[in-house]
Design an enzyme around this catalytic site. Sequence first.
Site, mmCIF file in Angstrom:
data_model
loop_
_atom_site.group_PDB
_atom_site.id
_atom_site.type_symbol
_atom_site.label_atom_id
_atom_site.label_comp_id
_atom_site.label_asym_id
_atom_site.label_seq_id
_atom_site.Cartn_x
_atom_site.Cartn_y
_atom_site.Cartn_z
ATOM 1 N N ASP A 121 77.037 -15.071 24.214
ATOM 2 C CA ASP A 121 76.014 -15.012 25.542
ATOM 3 C C ASP A 121 75.196 -15.996 25.513
ATOM 4 O O ASP A 121 73.798 -15.916 25.771
ATOM 5 C CB ASP A 121 75.367 -13.529 25.402
ATOM 6 C CG ASP A 121 74.895 -12.979 26.726
ATOM 7 O OD1 ASP A 121 75.305 -13.458 27.874
ATOM 8 O OD2 ASP A 121 74.074 -12.394 26.911
ATOM 9 N N ALA A 169 67.265 -2.549 27.983
ATOM 10 C CA ALA A 169 66.269 -2.459 27.306
ATOM 11 C C ALA A 169 65.064 -3.376 27.658
ATOM 12 O O ALA A 169 65.394 -4.348 28.789
ATOM 13 C CB ALA A 169 66.354 -3.048 26.015
ATOM 14 N N GLN A 170 63.987 -3.146 27.265
ATOM 15 C CA GLN A 170 62.903 -4.157 27.618
ATOM 16 C C GLN A 170 62.128 -4.557 26.378
ATOM 17 O O GLN A 170 62.213 -3.727 25.313
ATOM 18 C CB GLN A 170 61.914 -3.572 28.690
ATOM 19 C CG GLN A 170 60.965 -2.359 28.356
ATOM 20 C CD GLN A 170 60.182 -1.859 29.520
ATOM 21 O OE1 GLN A 170 60.549 -2.026 30.703
ATOM 22 N NE2 GLN A 170 58.743 -1.411 29.320
ATOM 23 N N ALA A 197 59.346 -8.920 28.933
ATOM 24 C CA ALA A 197 60.545 -8.882 29.816
ATOM 25 C C ALA A 197 61.342 -7.574 29.753
ATOM 26 O O ALA A 197 61.187 -6.680 28.882
ATOM 27 C CB ALA A 197 61.733 -9.871 29.091
ATOM 28 N N SER A 198 62.099 -7.311 31.076
ATOM 29 C CA SER A 198 62.717 -6.170 31.288
ATOM 30 C C SER A 198 64.126 -6.293 32.002
ATOM 31 O O SER A 198 64.338 -7.285 32.770
ATOM 32 C CB SER A 198 61.796 -5.213 32.200
ATOM 33 O OG SER A 198 62.365 -3.941 32.511
ATOM 34 N N ALA A 199 65.002 -5.751 31.485
ATOM 35 C CA ALA A 199 66.526 -5.918 31.629
ATOM 36 C C ALA A 199 67.324 -4.476 31.997
ATOM 37 O O ALA A 199 66.422 -3.564 31.577
ATOM 38 C CB ALA A 199 67.285 -6.534 30.745
ATOM 39 N N SER A 200 68.416 -4.512 32.238
ATOM 40 C CA SER A 200 69.006 -3.117 32.479
ATOM 41 C C SER A 200 69.358 -2.240 31.501
ATOM 42 O O SER A 200 69.237 -0.990 31.570
ATOM 43 C CB SER A 200 70.404 -3.289 33.117
ATOM 44 O OG SER A 200 71.164 -4.000 32.270
#
Length: 550
Positions: free
Chosen positions: A284, A133-134, A128-131
């Site tokens: 969250d 970290a991944q 998975a990749s986010a703004s």
Amino acid sequence: MRSLPRLLRIAAVIVRYRLDDVIDESHRFRLLRWARLVVRRAPAEVAALPRGKRLVLALTELGPIFVKFGQILSTRRDLLPADIADQLTALQDRVAPFPGAQARAAIESSLGAGIAERYAQFDEKPLASASIAQVHAAQLPDGREVVVKVLRPDIHARIESDIDLLRSLGEIVERVHPRADKIRPLAVVAEIETTLRNELDLQREGANASLLRRNFLDSDDLYVPEVIWSHTHVGVLTLERVRGIPVDDLATLDAAGIDRVRLAEKGVQLFYTEVFRDNFFHADAHAGNIWVDASRPQNPRFIVLDFGIMGTLPEKDQYWLAENFLALFSQDYKRIAELHLRAGWMPADVRMDELESAIRTICEPYFTRPLSEISLAEVVVKLFQMAQRYQLTLQPQLILMQKTLLNIEGVGRLLHPEIDIWATARPVLERIWQKQRGPKMFLKRLRQRVPEWLAAAPDMPQLMHSYLDQVTSGSLQLHIASEDLRKLEANSRRSARIAVPLVLGATLAICAVLLQILDSQVPRWSGVSIGAAGLALGAVVGFIAAFRSR
């Protein structure tokens, strides 16, 4: 000036998605109207979308940091219209991955060793990749499967740049918005900056995960993956790899035979357990961060991920919130009004009967419906909105709790649309709160505080003598700040109720210790002075009276 091109691009995106209409509502800042002459407008089908969805599209186009900004802003429901806040919670923080070689290099730099020295296997293709970290799959030398979360290589510079830009935008809003004193845009930007900086510290996230895991160790309701501390640093977090079904994948849950009704009830119960038993809650809790353990269909449990945003409450707010919830369950509107005033959440000059009437006006229509149709989160949101009309300024922790309640209730109704939130929540909170305020917890807190009281006790008689001497001689001087003035009336009676039994209890405790140590001639039983035991019992009574007056 370096941010001018970026600022112009933001203005263009605002106009393209017809968000300038929202800004025009302020009747103060109409410069964007000129941009309509040169910027291509959104297609008719986009323009027809609700403004919340148009805002989501605009933030997505502006880039990952603005997506994160929107997610964090969704926690401030006190500042946003409900339709916009609801849409912002749906923002998905997914961006294109960065190369696996860069992830490998960043991990090696953070851990101070080569990948081959720390991991038996490492998959350069991210899970998975986010703004921020991944995540990559890996395996430890002992064979355990893990996931490795690593910060994006350029993330620090990008966040600094975008925070500067957000601060500039906040300054503009501060100058032009008619309700800037209520919105406090610069304070919101500061809050977002703090949250983003915390998310850049993966060791902090690991500590959050570790505490939550300890709170629910061997639980039948929640599983938290283990942190591998030997492979964790500020820029790298290694966790036990877990597998489960995303909570919003209802078809797969049904195919696995998961008892969704039981799962929904557990979700609601977990919220109250985290907030009121542990005072440490996952803030969250959207569907993307919650999985379901498929290995136990009849007694299902949640698996929680991503521990960057956690919430805690000051002890006094935790108390007032619990009492408010219990009063709400009992439809005791006078009690709710009284609690709001005693908590100091409302100005002391607010009339009790007026506040009670406002609360009744909000709550009573809900109780005409079947309990299964009542949204507890919706009632709480409307109560907070009502309170703002009486100059209530909510703390970020309370808003975070409110947003988490909305998320959890949403997950519960997704799993079981007919769930009776009230019937599920009430016995859990009553049981937890009875235990938290019961004798065992009282004795535990007493054991924690007695050493402090005993350390201060020798000075208490002299301080009391000095205070009374100043009162009788008329030389007592008060130095009161404006904040004190606001709270003085609400706190003065409470302070008086606490002070007398506390001082008396401390004095008796000192006398008991001195009698036990110094006087060897008094009658004793099993080595304990009978007189000292009597004094100690009196001290305990004083401490109990002081504690109950809190």
